[in-house]
Design an enzyme around this catalytic site. Structure first.
Site, short mmCIF file in Angstrom:
data_model
loop_
_atom_site.label_atom_id
_atom_site.label_comp_id
_atom_site.label_asym_id
_atom_site.label_seq_id
_atom_site.Cartn_x
_atom_site.Cartn_y
_atom_site.Cartn_z
N THR A 1 -24.76 7.15 -36.04
CA THR A 1 -25.09 8.55 -36.31
C THR A 1 -23.78 9.18 -36.67
O THR A 1 -22.72 8.63 -36.36
CB THR A 1 -25.62 9.21 -34.99
OG1 THR A 1 -26.85 8.65 -34.64
CG2 THR A 1 -25.77 10.72 -35.12
N ARG B 1 -40.79 7.90 -34.24
CA ARG B 1 -39.87 8.18 -33.12
C ARG B 1 -38.80 9.17 -33.57
O ARG B 1 -38.18 9.00 -34.61
CB ARG B 1 -39.23 6.88 -32.65
CG ARG B 1 -38.20 7.04 -31.51
CD ARG B 1 -36.79 7.10 -32.03
NE ARG B 1 -35.78 7.00 -30.96
CZ ARG B 1 -34.48 7.20 -31.13
NH1 ARG B 1 -34.03 7.53 -32.33
NH2 ARG B 1 -33.64 7.08 -30.14
N VAL B 2 -38.61 10.19 -32.79
CA VAL B 2 -37.53 11.13 -33.04
C VAL B 2 -36.53 10.99 -31.89
O VAL B 2 -36.92 11.00 -30.72
CB VAL B 2 -38.05 12.57 -33.13
CG1 VAL B 2 -36.91 13.56 -33.22
CG2 VAL B 2 -38.97 12.72 -34.34
N GLY C 1 -30.19 7.66 -27.73
CA GLY C 1 -30.72 9.01 -27.77
C GLY C 1 -31.61 9.36 -26.59
O GLY C 1 -31.60 10.49 -26.10
N ASP D 1 -32.47 11.90 -30.25
CA ASP D 1 -31.79 13.10 -29.75
C ASP D 1 -31.16 13.93 -30.86
O ASP D 1 -30.98 15.14 -30.72
CB ASP D 1 -30.69 12.69 -28.75
CG ASP D 1 -29.67 11.75 -29.36
OD1 ASP D 1 -30.03 10.96 -30.26
OD2 ASP D 1 -28.50 11.78 -28.93
N THR E 1 -23.57 10.66 -30.19
CA THR E 1 -24.08 9.44 -30.83
C THR E 1 -24.38 8.45 -29.71
O THR E 1 -23.84 8.56 -28.62
CB THR E 1 -23.06 8.81 -31.79
OG1 THR E 1 -21.88 8.46 -31.07
CG2 THR E 1 -22.70 9.76 -32.92
N GLY E 2 -25.22 7.49 -30.00
CA GLY E 2 -25.55 6.48 -28.99
C GLY E 2 -27.00 6.59 -28.57
O GLY E 2 -27.82 7.20 -29.26
N1 ASP Z 1 -28.54 8.90 -31.13
C1 ASP Z 1 -29.28 8.34 -32.21
C2 ASP Z 1 -30.71 8.21 -31.83
O1 ASP Z 1 -31.00 7.86 -30.70
C3 ASP Z 1 -28.82 7.02 -32.67
C4 ASP Z 1 -27.42 6.69 -32.45
O2 ASP Z 1 -26.56 7.53 -32.43
O3 ASP Z 1 -27.14 5.52 -32.33
O4 ASP Z 1 -31.53 8.40 -32.69
#
Ligand code: ASP
Length: 376
Positions: free
Chosen positions: A222, A250-251, A276, A253, A273-274
């Protein structure tokens, strides 16, 4: 000096000036102008914000900082910056060429916040537009709503003249999806009656080639980008293709205020990021901004947010052998004075974030909450 001290100093100084010139009834709640402070301009983002150039000469944080320093609106500058990442097919986690969902379709999420005007906009599960951050900004500017999703978001974008494409896959993203599809369909939906390794770990291994090392960046990615100008105007934007191979619809964060992004122009900004879902369950960006409001510095506020996620992670499938979260999540935090930090659940070789100041752009280490790695 912490933000609170600066703020108290500004208010006290202004109040002292007023005391000499104004009658007593002038003292009540300080008007906003008394708390306005000058800040050190800075742009921070996830590491991809200083990696990709989409064939141009500048990275996201470089372009955004240059425009902010030239006096452009902070959010316009940040969105122009993340557009570079969205349009660059080399970044397989954002915009064009982002990793598709389980049906092989690239569905994008984004949101933005404009601190000075207290406005925000978002889109989710948007297909066919390479730059969802720009559509999110249009939702903010041109509607009374905050969040448009799916076909409605696409119709809105089409009506505003955004180009709608049939397919945002590149050869690479399609190949990654085909790899995954051949091997992982049985694991895609969680079986609540079976103890399985964390779904993302499995998917990460499979995406890397069955026997590959777990790599969080195989399924996560992200860009969150936050900036402040010398007048203390704070804005932020987050844009993503979301979790790789997600269930269609799917939505995550990223487009959700308080989760993928939150800011208060008087206090600061945080974005993520990471994983969600872990962030959503704690609305951690909102929490971090509230910690800033209480006087914490950006690093401590970010680490306190990560600690909240750690404390609320109790399902076995989400824990490693040490009983700690088996996923990565990062936050990028800046306060109203222009102090900033990047924090991460774990340190790894990829644990960097991007910063651009008047001294130029750099990738600097994230501050980890926990030792070791998610898979230990
Ligand atoms: N945070 C994002 C999500 O869960 C994906 C990501 O940053 O890896 O959609």
């Amino acid at each position: 000096m912490t933000r609170v001290n600066r703020r108290e100093f500004v208010i006290a100084g202004a109040a002292a000036g007023l005391a000499a010139a104004a009658p007593r009834q002038a003292f009540g709640r300080a008007p906003a102008v008394l708390t306005r402070q000058s800040a050190k301009p800075v742009v921070i983002s996830s590491a991809n914000g200083n990696r990709f150039r989409n064939g141009g000469t500048e990275t996201c944080v470089e372009l955004a900082f240059r425009r902010i320093a030239a006096g452009d609106d902070v959010l316009d500058s940040l969105v122009a910056g993340v557009n570079i990442i969205e349009l660059d097919p080399e970044d397989a986690s954002v915009g064009y060429g982002g990793r598709p969902n389980a049906d092989g379709i690239v569905q994008l999420d984004a949101c933005c916040m404009h601190g000075p005007t207290r406005r925000a906009g978002g889109v989710a599960a948007l297909e066919g537009v390479r730059t969802p951050s720009s559509v999110a900004q249009a939702v903010m500017r041109q509607t009374d709503h905050h969040l448009l999703v799916g076909p409605g978001a696409q119709a809105f974008a089409r009506n505003l003249g955004f180009e709608i494409e049939d397919d945002l896959n590149t050869d690479r993203s399609r190949r990654l999806w085909l790899d995954w599809k051949r091997r992982t369909d049985p694991q895609h939906y969680l079986d609540p009656d079976r103890e399985i390794a964390r779904r993302d770990v499995e998917i990460g291994r499979l995406a890397a080639g069955l026997d590959g090392e777990y790599r969080d960046d195989e399924v996560h990615g992200t860009i969150n980008c936050n900036g402040i100008n010398s007048a203390g105007q704070i804005c932020g934007v987050t844009t993503t293709s979301g979790l790789a191979w997600k269930i269609p619809g799917r939505v995550g964060d990223s487009p959700i205020l308080g989760a993928g992004l939150y800011l208060d122009n008087a206090v600061g900004a945080a974005g993520s990021t990471g994983r969600g879902e872990a962030n959503l369950y704690n609305l951690t960006s909102f929490l971090i901004v509230e910690y800033l409001r209480q006087g914490m510095n950006p690093k401590d506020a970010g680490l306190a947010g990560l600690r909240r996620i750690q404390e609320n992670t109790i399902e076995r499938r989400l824990l490693n052998s040490r009983g700690l979260p088996n996923f990565g999540v990062n936050f990028y935090v800046l306060d109203a004075g222009g102090e900033y930090a990047g924090v991460s659940m774990y340190a790894s070789q990829n644990s960097r974030y991007a910063v651009c100041t008047e001294n130029g752009a750099a990738l600097v280490p994230l501050e980890p909450l926990l030792d070791g790695s998610p898979s230990d």
